[in-house]
Design an enzyme around this catalytic site. Sequence first.
Site, PDB file in Angstrom:
ATOM      1  N   LYS A 120       2.705   5.155   7.765  1.00  0.00           N
ATOM      2  CA  LYS A 120       2.208   3.840   8.177  1.00  0.00           C
ATOM      3  C   LYS A 120       2.627   3.569   9.620  1.00  0.00           C
ATOM      4  O   LYS A 120       3.739   3.937  10.028  1.00  0.00           O
ATOM      5  CB  LYS A 120       2.762   2.777   7.233  1.00  0.00           C
ATOM      6  CG  LYS A 120       2.232   1.366   7.454  1.00  0.00           C
ATOM      7  CD  LYS A 120       2.799   0.436   6.385  1.00  0.00           C
ATOM      8  CE  LYS A 120       2.385  -1.002   6.583  1.00  0.00           C
ATOM      9  NZ  LYS A 120       2.928  -1.892   5.531  1.00  0.00           N
ATOM     10  N   SER A 199      -0.425  -4.592   3.147  1.00  0.00           N
ATOM     11  CA  SER A 199      -0.700  -4.180   4.511  1.00  0.00           C
ATOM     12  C   SER A 199      -0.697  -2.662   4.696  1.00  0.00           C
ATOM     13  O   SER A 199      -1.103  -2.173   5.748  1.00  0.00           O
ATOM     14  CB  SER A 199       0.336  -4.812   5.458  1.00  0.00           C
ATOM     15  OG  SER A 199       1.631  -4.316   5.214  1.00  0.00           O
ATOM     16  N   SER A 223       3.027  -5.135  -0.218  1.00  0.00           N
ATOM     17  CA  SER A 223       2.284  -4.333   0.755  1.00  0.00           C
ATOM     18  C   SER A 223       2.189  -2.859   0.417  1.00  0.00           C
ATOM     19  O   SER A 223       1.460  -2.124   1.083  1.00  0.00           O
ATOM     20  CB  SER A 223       2.893  -4.506   2.155  1.00  0.00           C
ATOM     21  OG  SER A 223       2.542  -5.755   2.686  1.00  0.00           O
TER      22      SER A 223
END
Length: 506
Positions: A120, A199, A223
Amino acid sequence: MPTIMFDLRFGQDVSKVTFGSLVCRLTRAGPDPGNGLVELLAADLDRATIPLLAQRMADGELTSADLTRAYLRRIADVDRVLRSVLAVDPTAVQQAEESDLRRAQGQSRGLIDGIPVLLKDNIDTLGLATTAGSRVLSVPPTADAEVVARLRAAGAVVLGKTNMTAWGNFRSPWATSGWSAVGGQTSNPHVLDRTPCGSSSGSAVAVAASLAQVAVGTETNGSIVSPAGHAGVVGLKPTPGRISNAGIVPITTRRDTAGPMARHVVDAAILMAVMAGAQIGSFTPDSLRGKRVGVWRRAGFDGLVASVVDVLHAHGATTVDVDLPYQDQIQAADRPAMLAEFKHDLEEYLRTRPGAPRTMRELIEFNETDPVELALFGQELFHDAEKAPPLTDPTYLGQRRAAIVLARRSIDEVLAAHRLDVIMAPTNGPAWLASGSDPAGPRTALPAAVAGYPSITVPAGFAGPLPIGMSFIGGHGTDEALLRFAAAFEDAARARRAPAYLPTAP
């Protein structure tokens, strides 16, 4: 049910791994079986697990370079429509070739040596930008985050970085999930006009679409588990502190945590152990027989919950309907406390990044002048955080204490009262249109996130073509037990399927 045994101590002899009945077809291309090129089809990659790939590499049937090139081809072919991968590491094939050389010399570092991993884009990665979805962090970091250093030490191939909801979905209450000024809008691979949620959007989508074997996400409040549920993959939110968050763009360092995202629970377990620096002698899926499962029913999800309860009963588990108390009070205390922590922790992190702003005010001013950052949603939470009190403020301290105490009580009291092994609840509803606002979903991530307890989502079913995950929540520090339970449920439910890449759906 296959039994998968592995040892994660670096330097382990992977030839001793056993696979039960797991099968994966790896086709060697070309007339010359010694030409070193292995054609890995999408279906092969979708089904393959880390232990199986490690065995193929140990047997000389596959190289890490072949595997890495296969994933790079998938990214080039598929990600043009998904927009889940922000950047590919130009050294990925070189990393893989170094892994192959170690293996040839009898110096393999363990099961994840040579396995491609995506990260990420809020995780500091030397040589690659780490933007948190914002154009303001354009200068790359000067060092790897600790979790990246551990992955490299274990021999993993850092394949690249994934898109994410800007600033971890903590810039506006009306953020567009899966969108960032850096990467644009990530699409759900099952139905392309639907949200991937956030996210850790890009990490979930990339794993679902077989663009990497595994990926690393991060979670503060849903997330990891939410995008994993929407993409139909496994996502583990570990107990905070098990994995170092040094070098990760923070929301609140008190509960931010990296975590594994994978197509298979066994791969999530392996990745988790490596990131945590753990030494695990074996991982065997648990039995559901005799387990007691609390069923936290959420309005609108009766059909899914009923089907999962049927699976659990068919495999010998007992279920008890439960309700987790204090949810409104937890939310009311937690949100203002997070704003104070966000301002403090983010400003501390920004001081480590060359060329970055140093204060929340400077971030706000950058966004106001940038032509892209505020294109889809505002920065209301940034404005609120700018006005938040210091971490010595008595009101803040009371809010944080109340939120943690109530969140832990909400889980501990239910587990104890019914003598439960885990609590389960739907992770997500069907993915909404990516261009639309976030509808009310089951919102089951909050208590485990605030309490600092582990939770995991596993594919459980579909609403039409859209996947639905089931979350399992454990008590403090029960990460390994939760993984074993999740592996047993995965084997019993067998609910995951590869994405169909449909352009739209009713």
